[in-house]
Design an enzyme around this catalytic site. Structure first.
Site, mmCIF file in Angstrom:
data_model
loop_
_atom_site.group_PDB
_atom_site.id
_atom_site.type_symbol
_atom_site.label_atom_id
_atom_site.label_comp_id
_atom_site.label_asym_id
_atom_site.label_seq_id
_atom_site.Cartn_x
_atom_site.Cartn_y
_atom_site.Cartn_z
ATOM 1 N N LYS A 12 1.167 -0.875 0.426
ATOM 2 C CA LYS A 12 -0.117 -0.016 -0.638
ATOM 3 C C LYS A 12 0.594 1.024 0.079
ATOM 4 O O LYS A 12 2.212 1.786 0.178
ATOM 5 C CB LYS A 12 -0.705 -0.478 1.084
ATOM 6 C CG LYS A 12 0.050 -0.092 2.160
ATOM 7 C CD LYS A 12 0.033 1.625 3.098
ATOM 8 C CE LYS A 12 0.755 1.512 4.729
ATOM 9 N NZ LYS A 12 1.392 2.675 4.650
ATOM 10 N N ALA A 109 10.527 -2.994 5.702
ATOM 11 C CA ALA A 109 10.736 -1.989 6.437
ATOM 12 C C ALA A 109 10.652 -0.441 5.728
ATOM 13 O O ALA A 109 11.391 0.546 5.544
ATOM 14 C CB ALA A 109 11.849 -2.146 7.598
ATOM 15 N N MET A 112 5.051 0.521 3.237
ATOM 16 C CA MET A 112 4.669 0.176 2.276
ATOM 17 C C MET A 112 3.582 -1.319 2.872
ATOM 18 O O MET A 112 2.716 -1.540 1.676
ATOM 19 C CB MET A 112 4.984 -0.001 0.789
ATOM 20 C CG MET A 112 5.358 1.024 -0.192
ATOM 21 S SD MET A 112 6.012 -0.273 -1.494
ATOM 22 C CE MET A 112 4.722 -0.485 -2.622
ATOM 23 N N ALA A 113 3.601 -1.312 4.389
ATOM 24 C CA ALA A 113 2.887 -2.317 5.277
ATOM 25 C C ALA A 113 3.479 -3.494 4.079
ATOM 26 O O ALA A 113 2.080 -4.626 3.928
ATOM 27 C CB ALA A 113 1.808 -2.203 4.878
ATOM 28 N N ASP A 152 -1.975 -1.629 10.667
ATOM 29 C CA ASP A 152 -1.879 -1.629 8.735
ATOM 30 C C ASP A 152 -2.710 -3.016 8.789
ATOM 31 O O ASP A 152 -3.180 -3.133 6.842
ATOM 32 C CB ASP A 152 -0.887 -1.373 8.326
ATOM 33 C CG ASP A 152 -0.250 -0.039 8.659
ATOM 34 O OD1 ASP A 152 -1.314 0.857 8.730
ATOM 35 O OD2 ASP A 152 0.585 -0.113 7.867
HETATM 36 O O1 C5P Z 1 0.886 -1.995 14.196
HETATM 37 P P1 C5P Z 1 2.365 -1.192 14.242
HETATM 38 O O2 C5P Z 1 2.791 -2.495 14.619
HETATM 39 O O3 C5P Z 1 2.507 -0.972 12.839
HETATM 40 O O4 C5P Z 1 2.501 -0.246 14.629
HETATM 41 C C1 C5P Z 1 4.005 0.325 14.323
HETATM 42 C C2 C5P Z 1 4.147 1.292 15.538
HETATM 43 O O5 C5P Z 1 4.031 2.671 14.599
HETATM 44 C C3 C5P Z 1 3.808 1.307 16.952
HETATM 45 O O6 C5P Z 1 4.323 0.866 17.735
HETATM 46 C C4 C5P Z 1 3.912 2.935 17.040
HETATM 47 O O7 C5P Z 1 4.398 2.704 17.251
HETATM 48 C C5 C5P Z 1 3.939 3.728 15.759
HETATM 49 N N1 C5P Z 1 1.871 3.726 15.137
HETATM 50 C C6 C5P Z 1 1.695 5.165 15.723
HETATM 51 N N2 C5P Z 1 0.043 4.951 15.517
HETATM 52 C C7 C5P Z 1 -0.300 4.601 14.506
HETATM 53 C C8 C5P Z 1 0.260 3.273 13.539
HETATM 54 C C9 C5P Z 1 1.542 3.073 14.256
HETATM 55 O O8 C5P Z 1 1.905 5.439 16.364
HETATM 56 N N3 C5P Z 1 -0.970 4.829 14.634
#
Ligand code: C5P
Length: 315
Positions: A12, A109, A112-113, A152
């Site tokens: 994405k 990393a 792009m999820a 995501d």
């Molecule tokens: O959910 P995910 O593990 O992909 O998110 C990685 C990090 O990105 C989270 O631990 C957080 O620090 C940050 N994040 C955030 N707010 C969001 C999505 C992600 O602060 N809505």
């Protein structure tokens, strides 16, 4: 008899990424417009003859069609591994032990999820396995498991073009017309997502003009016209500033890419740069141009919107 369950899920780009307040749970409130592209991750579950009631994943291996990261990502912490065991545990029936194979086409990393796409593909593949031995999980349960794996992952499951609020996981499909043509460039410097968000908090603390961009009206209108030039003008990413601060080399890439395409912007938390173009031919030309200018950077062409996670094959 070997049973294989093959599923895929899209990478994405965020056409809009507005970051609001930090929340007590460590996440930020988002207003995000997600757009799935046809650069897809593929996840295969290979069932063994051994049945078990508990977690079912015994091993995994990733084949990289993009740059291989330094660290080994195959293990119980991998989102695909966790996704399969989450489905198996929730299903509550005896299932065969499995090996997971991931074909990785989305940068690691990169913003792009890709990891979330692995998880989404693993969820639907595991649910196809469950369907052979009991009652598959319903869509709401799968979506709740997706949200528990990462912010995501629900979008990777859903695909298309969608507005995400909350952590980015409260989704509603958006109207859009036509296809958007993209070039994605990986400058081969990872950015940890959490660091991009916390740097934005720090930058805002020191600079009152850095306010959240939470209005997506111009973008949603542009999407309904199908006019890529209007979409280009309406794109925005609050995390671009932090990405540039962490990886200054992105500035030149963004400049050259913006000259070549309709618009260049950091994808999600970066460092991938997404370049919107006005046709496939234009995108191919931009891709060649950027590959020439930036020796060693990975470049690919993709288009969207693309569908969410699907089971492709069971055999
Ligand atoms: O959910 P995910 O593990 O992909 O998110 C990685 C990090 O990105 C989270 O631990 C957080 O620090 C940050 N994040 C955030 N707010 C969001 C999505 C992600 O602060 N809505």
């Amino acid at each position: 008899m070997v049973h294989k369950y093959v599923a895929s899920a899209p990478g994405k780009v965020n056409l809009h990424l507005g970051v609001g307040e930090a929340r007590a749970d460590g996440y930020h409130e988002l207003v995000s417009v997600f757009h799935a592209v046809d650069r897809r991750e593929r996840v295969t579950l290979i069932a063994s003859d051994t049945m078990t009631d508990g977690p079912i994943v015994r091993s995994m291996s990733t084949t990289f069609f993009v740059d291989t990261p330094d660290e080994d990502i195959d293990g119980p912490g991998n989102l695909a591994w966790r996704a399969v065991d989450a489905v198996a545990t929730r299903a509550g029936v005896a299932l065969p032990e499995v090996r997971i194979e991931v074909d990785k086409h989305v940068f690691v990393a990169g913003g792009m999820a890709g990891g979330s796409a692995d998880a989404a593909a693993a969820l639907v593949a595991a649910n196809a396995l469950v369907a052979d031995y009991g009652t598959p999980l319903d869509d709401d349960t799968l979506l709740a498991l997706a949200a528990s794996l990462g912010a995501d992952v629900p979008f990777s499951l859903m695909g298309g073009t969608a507005l995400g609020t909350g952590r980015g996981d409260e989704l509603v499909a958006m109207l859009s017309r036509g296809r958007l043509h993209w070039v994605f460039v990986n400058p081969k410097v990872g950015i940890p997502t959490g660091k991009a968000f916390s740097l934005l908090d720090d930058m805002r603390h020191n600079n009152a003009t850095l306010v959240p961009h939470l209005n997506t009206q111009a973008l949603s209108q542009a999407l309904t016209t199908g006019d890529a030039t209007r979409v280009a003008a309406a794109m925005h990413n609050d995390l671009e500033g932090p990405a540039l601060a962490m990886r200054p080399q992105l500035a030149r890439l963004l400049d050259v890419a913006a000259d070549a395409g309709l618009r260049a912007m950091v994808s999600g938390s970066g460092p991938t740069v997404a370049v919107l173009c006005d046709s496939l031919e234009h995108a191919q030309w931009v891709a060649d141009h950027l590959a020439e200018h930036f020796d060693g950077y990975e470049v690919f062409v993709a288009e969207g919107p693309d569908q969410g996670a699907v089971v492709e094959n069971v055999f």
